[in-house]
Design an enzyme around this catalytic site. Sequence first.
Site, PDB file in Angstrom:
ATOM      1  N   SER A 109       0.934  -1.177   0.035  1.00 61.40           N
ATOM      2  CA  SER A 109      -0.024   0.006   0.075  1.00 61.40           C
ATOM      3  C   SER A 109       0.571   1.260  -0.123  1.00 61.40           C
ATOM      4  CB  SER A 109      -1.083  -0.081   1.157  1.00 61.40           C
ATOM      5  OG  SER A 109      -0.294   0.228   2.373  1.00 61.40           O
TER       6      SER A 109
ATOM      7  N   SER B 117       0.674   3.930   2.137  1.00 61.14           N
ATOM      8  CA  SER B 117       0.517   4.590   3.372  1.00 61.14           C
ATOM      9  C   SER B 117       1.971   5.136   3.871  1.00 61.14           C
ATOM     10  CB  SER B 117       0.164   3.670   4.505  1.00 61.14           C
ATOM     11  OG  SER B 117       0.921   2.537   4.904  1.00 61.14           O
TER      12      SER B 117
ATOM     13  N   LYS C 262       4.859   1.065   9.809  1.00 61.49           N
ATOM     14  CA  LYS C 262       4.685   2.382  10.003  1.00 61.49           C
ATOM     15  C   LYS C 262       5.778   3.021  10.857  1.00 61.49           C
ATOM     16  CE  LYS C 262       0.370   2.058   8.802  1.00 61.49           C
ATOM     17  NZ  LYS C 262      -0.099   2.599   7.634  1.00 61.49           N
TER      18      LYS C 262
ATOM     19  N   SER D 226      -3.232   7.222   5.430  1.00 67.30           N
ATOM     20  CA  SER D 226      -2.567   6.084   6.392  1.00 67.30           C
ATOM     21  C   SER D 226      -3.509   5.874   7.538  1.00 67.30           C
ATOM     22  CB  SER D 226      -1.190   6.531   6.852  1.00 67.30           C
ATOM     23  OG  SER D 226      -0.704   5.586   7.857  1.00 67.30           O
TER      24      SER D 226
END
Length: 212
Positions: A46, A48, A103, A170
């Site tokens: 993804s 994010s 993250k 995100s």
Amino acid sequence: MKKREETDVAPKKKGALRENIEAIVVAVILALFIRTFVVQAFKIPSGSMKDTLLIGDHILVNKFIYGVKVPFINKTIIPTHDPQRDDIVVFEFPEDPSKDFIKRVIGIPGDVIEIRNKKLFVNGVPVKNSHGIYSDPKIYAAGTQPRDNLGPITVPEHKLFVMGDNRDFSYDSRFWGFVDFIAVKGKAFIIYWSWDKEDFGVRWGRLGHLLE
């Protein structure tokens, strides 16, 4: 009387098939050990973490840096040190532990996190770095959703507050809360391969890029 001559008895040679099987077994065990305790490869699915990580990036994650864990039960048996702010971490998604998320660590235990109109503050100090990007001009008011206005909230013991670098797109701690230390699998440190599916080509300039 002549002494009996001593003769060396040569051991039977292993068959080629058996030798190959043993080599394969050893290689598999070594690979599993490395994957479990040392380093593991992940693919970014993804956006994010744009622009730090792009869809199609393949990364290596250092699993030893935060301590040695027993597989399946995630119990740390050899602690080293805790995640730090700005580390890029892979962890089990709190809402579905079967999924892995990646993250950036924004807050560690004891930190006070606050977001005011997309401006991020840690312990009352505005965070200024080149990691976070904002591409949506819209600002959501406090009370509607936590993307652009949040807190102040304090990070509990043995927890982390994490956010994606692509801040407006995100799904992170602003929405679902904190990450437990025990759920952290490791720290991402390098891009070893990158494939652009849209242009159907290798992003050569990203290969070997160390993550910050």
